[in-house]
Design a protein around this motif. Structure first.
Motif, PDB file in Angstrom:
ATOM      1  N   LEU A 214      -2.579  -2.802   8.203  1.00  0.00           N
ATOM      2  CA  LEU A 214      -2.011  -3.109   7.050  1.00  0.00           C
ATOM      3  C   LEU A 214      -0.594  -2.719   7.160  1.00  0.00           C
ATOM      4  CD1 LEU A 214      -5.094  -2.878   6.036  1.00  0.00           C
ATOM      5  CD2 LEU A 214      -4.041  -1.812   4.012  1.00  0.00           C
TER       6      LEU A 214
ATOM      7  N   PHE B 265      -8.182   2.123  -2.422  1.00  0.00           N
ATOM      8  CA  PHE B 265      -7.933   0.755  -2.405  1.00  0.00           C
ATOM      9  C   PHE B 265      -8.702   0.023  -3.246  1.00  0.00           C
ATOM     10  CE2 PHE B 265      -4.965   0.284   1.300  1.00  0.00           C
ATOM     11  CZ  PHE B 265      -5.160   1.499   1.838  1.00  0.00           C
ATOM     12  N   GLY B 266      -7.914  -1.005  -3.686  1.00  0.00           N
ATOM     13  CA  GLY B 266      -8.661  -2.117  -4.562  1.00  0.00           C
ATOM     14  C   GLY B 266      -9.559  -3.000  -3.329  1.00  0.00           C
ATOM     15  N   LYS B 267     -10.351  -4.080  -3.942  1.00  0.00           N
ATOM     16  CA  LYS B 267     -10.814  -4.805  -2.871  1.00  0.00           C
ATOM     17  C   LYS B 267     -10.269  -5.943  -2.318  1.00  0.00           C
ATOM     18  CE  LYS B 267     -15.467  -3.289  -4.919  1.00  0.00           C
ATOM     19  NZ  LYS B 267     -16.659  -4.007  -5.794  1.00  0.00           N
ATOM     20  N   GLY B 268      -8.935  -6.087  -2.715  1.00  0.00           N
ATOM     21  CA  GLY B 268      -8.290  -7.153  -2.045  1.00  0.00           C
ATOM     22  C   GLY B 268      -8.255  -8.357  -2.780  1.00  0.00           C
TER      23      GLY B 268
ATOM     24  N   TYR C 184     -10.707   4.545   7.625  1.00  0.00           N
ATOM     25  CA  TYR C 184     -11.232   3.445   6.905  1.00  0.00           C
ATOM     26  C   TYR C 184     -12.104   2.371   7.468  1.00  0.00           C
ATOM     27  CZ  TYR C 184      -7.817   5.139   3.377  1.00  0.00           C
ATOM     28  OH  TYR C 184      -7.037   5.877   2.524  1.00  0.00           O
TER      29      TYR C 184
ATOM     30  N   LEU D  68       3.085  -2.012   4.799  1.00  0.00           N
ATOM     31  CA  LEU D  68       3.264  -1.688   3.284  1.00  0.00           C
ATOM     32  C   LEU D  68       4.267  -2.591   2.793  1.00  0.00           C
ATOM     33  CD1 LEU D  68       3.256   0.499   1.188  1.00  0.00           C
ATOM     34  CD2 LEU D  68       5.239   1.530   2.142  1.00  0.00           C
TER      35      LEU D  68
ATOM     36  N   GLN E  10      -2.292  -7.611   4.829  1.00  0.00           N
ATOM     37  CA  GLN E  10      -2.970  -7.720   5.991  1.00  0.00           C
ATOM     38  C   GLN E  10      -2.965  -9.216   6.364  1.00  0.00           C
ATOM     39  OE1 GLN E  10      -7.215  -6.700   6.165  1.00  0.00           O
ATOM     40  NE2 GLN E  10      -6.877  -5.729   7.939  1.00  0.00           N
TER      41      GLN E  10
ATOM     42  N   TYR F 123      -2.603   6.756  -5.055  1.00  0.00           N
ATOM     43  CA  TYR F 123      -2.999   8.266  -4.733  1.00  0.00           C
ATOM     44  C   TYR F 123      -2.780   9.191  -5.815  1.00  0.00           C
ATOM     45  CZ  TYR F 123      -2.308  12.567  -1.986  1.00  0.00           C
ATOM     46  OH  TYR F 123      -2.153  13.839  -1.804  1.00  0.00           O
TER      47      TYR F 123
ATOM     48  N   PHE G 235      -0.838   2.366   9.434  1.00  0.00           N
ATOM     49  CA  PHE G 235      -2.053   1.995   9.759  1.00  0.00           C
ATOM     50  C   PHE G 235      -2.008   1.424  11.196  1.00  0.00           C
ATOM     51  CE2 PHE G 235      -4.843   1.828   6.422  1.00  0.00           C
ATOM     52  CZ  PHE G 235      -4.136   2.372   5.287  1.00  0.00           C
TER      53      PHE G 235
ATOM     54  N   PHE H 175      -6.574   9.410   8.989  1.00  0.00           N
ATOM     55  CA  PHE H 175      -7.722   8.751   8.201  1.00  0.00           C
ATOM     56  C   PHE H 175      -8.406   7.756   8.940  1.00  0.00           C
ATOM     57  CE2 PHE H 175      -5.525  10.364   4.136  1.00  0.00           C
ATOM     58  CZ  PHE H 175      -4.372  10.691   4.605  1.00  0.00           C
TER      59      PHE H 175
ATOM     60  N   LEU I 234     -12.782   5.026   2.512  1.00  0.00           N
ATOM     61  CA  LEU I 234     -12.543   6.135   3.425  1.00  0.00           C
ATOM     62  C   LEU I 234     -13.793   6.806   3.923  1.00  0.00           C
ATOM     63  CD1 LEU I 234     -10.133   8.062   4.121  1.00  0.00           C
ATOM     64  CD2 LEU I 234     -10.532   9.426   2.263  1.00  0.00           C
TER      65      LEU I 234
ATOM     66  N   PHE J  58       0.656   1.596  -4.341  1.00  0.00           N
ATOM     67  CA  PHE J  58       1.180   1.030  -3.148  1.00  0.00           C
ATOM     68  C   PHE J  58       0.761  -0.385  -3.119  1.00  0.00           C
ATOM     69  CE2 PHE J  58       2.375   5.020  -1.018  1.00  0.00           C
ATOM     70  CZ  PHE J  58       1.784   5.848  -1.705  1.00  0.00           C
TER      71      PHE J  58
ATOM     72  N   TYR K 167       0.234   7.805  -7.679  1.00  0.00           N
ATOM     73  CA  TYR K 167       1.301   6.708  -6.715  1.00  0.00           C
ATOM     74  C   TYR K 167       0.751   5.549  -6.445  1.00  0.00           C
ATOM     75  CZ  TYR K 167       3.110  11.587  -6.300  1.00  0.00           C
ATOM     76  OH  TYR K 167       3.528  13.016  -6.655  1.00  0.00           O
TER      77      TYR K 167
ATOM     78  N   TYR L 199      -0.035  -3.077  -0.151  1.00  0.00           N
ATOM     79  CA  TYR L 199      -0.403  -3.494   1.431  1.00  0.00           C
ATOM     80  C   TYR L 199      -0.566  -4.883   1.376  1.00  0.00           C
ATOM     81  CZ  TYR L 199       0.162   1.412   2.834  1.00  0.00           C
ATOM     82  OH  TYR L 199       0.406   2.753   3.206  1.00  0.00           O
TER      83      TYR L 199
ATOM     84  N   LEU M 214     -15.252  -5.457  -0.101  1.00  0.00           N
ATOM     85  CA  LEU M 214     -15.399  -4.170  -0.513  1.00  0.00           C
ATOM     86  C   LEU M 214     -13.945  -3.636  -0.187  1.00  0.00           C
ATOM     87  CD1 LEU M 214     -18.821  -3.332   1.145  1.00  0.00           C
ATOM     88  CD2 LEU M 214     -18.251  -3.906  -1.091  1.00  0.00           C
ATOM     89  N   GLY M 215     -13.051  -4.107   0.215  1.00  0.00           N
ATOM     90  CA  GLY M 215     -11.901  -3.592   0.461  1.00  0.00           C
ATOM     91  C   GLY M 215     -11.851  -2.504   1.627  1.00  0.00           C
ATOM     92  N   LEU M 216     -11.156  -1.488   1.416  1.00  0.00           N
ATOM     93  CA  LEU M 216     -11.141  -0.386   2.371  1.00  0.00           C
ATOM     94  C   LEU M 216     -11.636   0.806   1.878  1.00  0.00           C
ATOM     95  CD1 LEU M 216      -8.657  -2.153   3.473  1.00  0.00           C
ATOM     96  CD2 LEU M 216      -7.958  -0.098   4.338  1.00  0.00           C
TER      97      LEU M 216
ATOM     98  N   GLY N 101      -6.390  10.989   0.916  1.00  0.00           N
ATOM     99  CA  GLY N 101      -6.266   9.335   1.393  1.00  0.00           C
ATOM    100  C   GLY N 101      -6.280   8.493   0.147  1.00  0.00           C
ATOM    101  N   LEU N 102      -5.739   7.266   0.436  1.00  0.00           N
ATOM    102  CA  LEU N 102      -5.476   6.229  -0.658  1.00  0.00           C
ATOM    103  C   LEU N 102      -6.782   5.554  -1.244  1.00  0.00           C
ATOM    104  CD1 LEU N 102      -2.520   4.411   1.110  1.00  0.00           C
ATOM    105  CD2 LEU N 102      -2.368   5.960  -0.827  1.00  0.00           C
TER     106      LEU N 102
ATOM    107  N   PHE O  54      -3.688  -5.815  -0.597  1.00  0.00           N
ATOM    108  CA  PHE O  54      -4.345  -4.531  -1.207  1.00  0.00           C
ATOM    109  C   PHE O  54      -3.434  -3.729  -1.984  1.00  0.00           C
ATOM    110  CE2 PHE O  54      -8.367  -5.215   1.121  1.00  0.00           C
ATOM    111  CZ  PHE O  54      -8.091  -5.925   2.009  1.00  0.00           C
TER     112      PHE O  54
END
Lengths: 114, 115
Positions: free
Chosen positions: A44, A104-107, B35, A46, A38, A94, B106, B33, B45, A34, A32, A36, B41-43, A101-102, A90
């Motif tokens: 964040l 994430f990429g580094k943005g 984070y 969606l 910020q 999932y 979030f 959660f 967990l 997504f 899945y 996001y 480095l992003g997020l 949890g999700l 981001f």
């Protein structure tokens, strides 16, 4: 290992120009997906999500994303950016099957030039 | 609207202090959660919880613990704060499974500085 990659750390776009932010995933099966956003000092929000079905997904604020299984990609697009789109974006994934949890990429930091 | 509220926007703590970051959600979500967000480095967990008193380690649990005594509240604990724990901490919640076509919501984040 499962991962999400955003190849571009920074992108600069002129106001009114089109935008594409790249996202690639590495999962055994289609996760899945997504996107996001910020804004500075904020949490964040969606923008859109892909679970199944139509591979072109519409989101809020005029954003859309296209899922391409053959390229393991889920790129975010907007036809005409506004100065208020300047933010950190981001991509997340999932894998399903649990509450783990999700990932994430580094943005990607989007800068809008006047 | 779903609301995830983190008790503090900014915190400054001393090295060695015990630090509590609190998070409350108002939508009866099963999952919660924590984070950590760092530039470049992003997020990542730290911990998650899928039910009251249940917890699972995420990708970077070292130096942290969590507590979930009530469904709506999920606390992150730094037993002995260190300067490398200076970061932005984000809490999130979601329904029990993403297969229910849901999403993670979030909080606004807590920027923790350890001096």
């Amino acid at each position: 290992a499962q991962s999400v990659t955003q190849p571009d750390i920074h992108i600069t776009v002129s106001e009114g120009a089109s935008l594409e932010l790249r996202c690639n995933y590495s999962y055994g099966a289609t996760p899945y997906l997504f996107w996001y956003v910020q804004s500075p000092g904020q949490g964040l929000q969606l923008l859109l999500k892909y679970f199944s079905g139509d591979t072109l997904v519409q989101g809020i604020k005029g954003f859309e994303a296209e899922f391409k299984r053959s390229q393991s990609s889920f790129n975010l697009r907007k036809p005409s950016v506004h100065w208020s789109d300047a933010a950190e974006y981001f991509c997340a994934a999932y894998s399903g099957g649990g509450a783990d949890g999700l990932t994430f990429g580094k943005g990607t930091h989007l800068i809008i030039q006047p | 609207d779903v609301k995830v509220t983190q008790s503090s926007r900014y915190l400054v703590k001393r090295t060695g202090e015990k630090v509590f970051l609190e998070c409350v959600q108002d939508m009866d979500h099963e999952n919660m959660f924590w984070y950590r967000q760092d530039p470049g480095l992003g997020l990542r967990l730290i911990y998650f919880s899928y039910d009251v008193k249940m917890k699972e380690k995420g990708d970077i649990p070292e130096g942290y613990s969590v507590s979930r005594e009530k469904k709506e509240r999920f606390s992150l604990i730094l037993e002995s704060a260190s300067t490398n724990q200076t970061s932005m901490y984000l809490c999130a919640s979601s329904l029990v499974s993403f297969v229910m076509n849901t999403e993670a919501f979030f909080g606004q984040g807590t920027r923790l500085t350890v001096v």
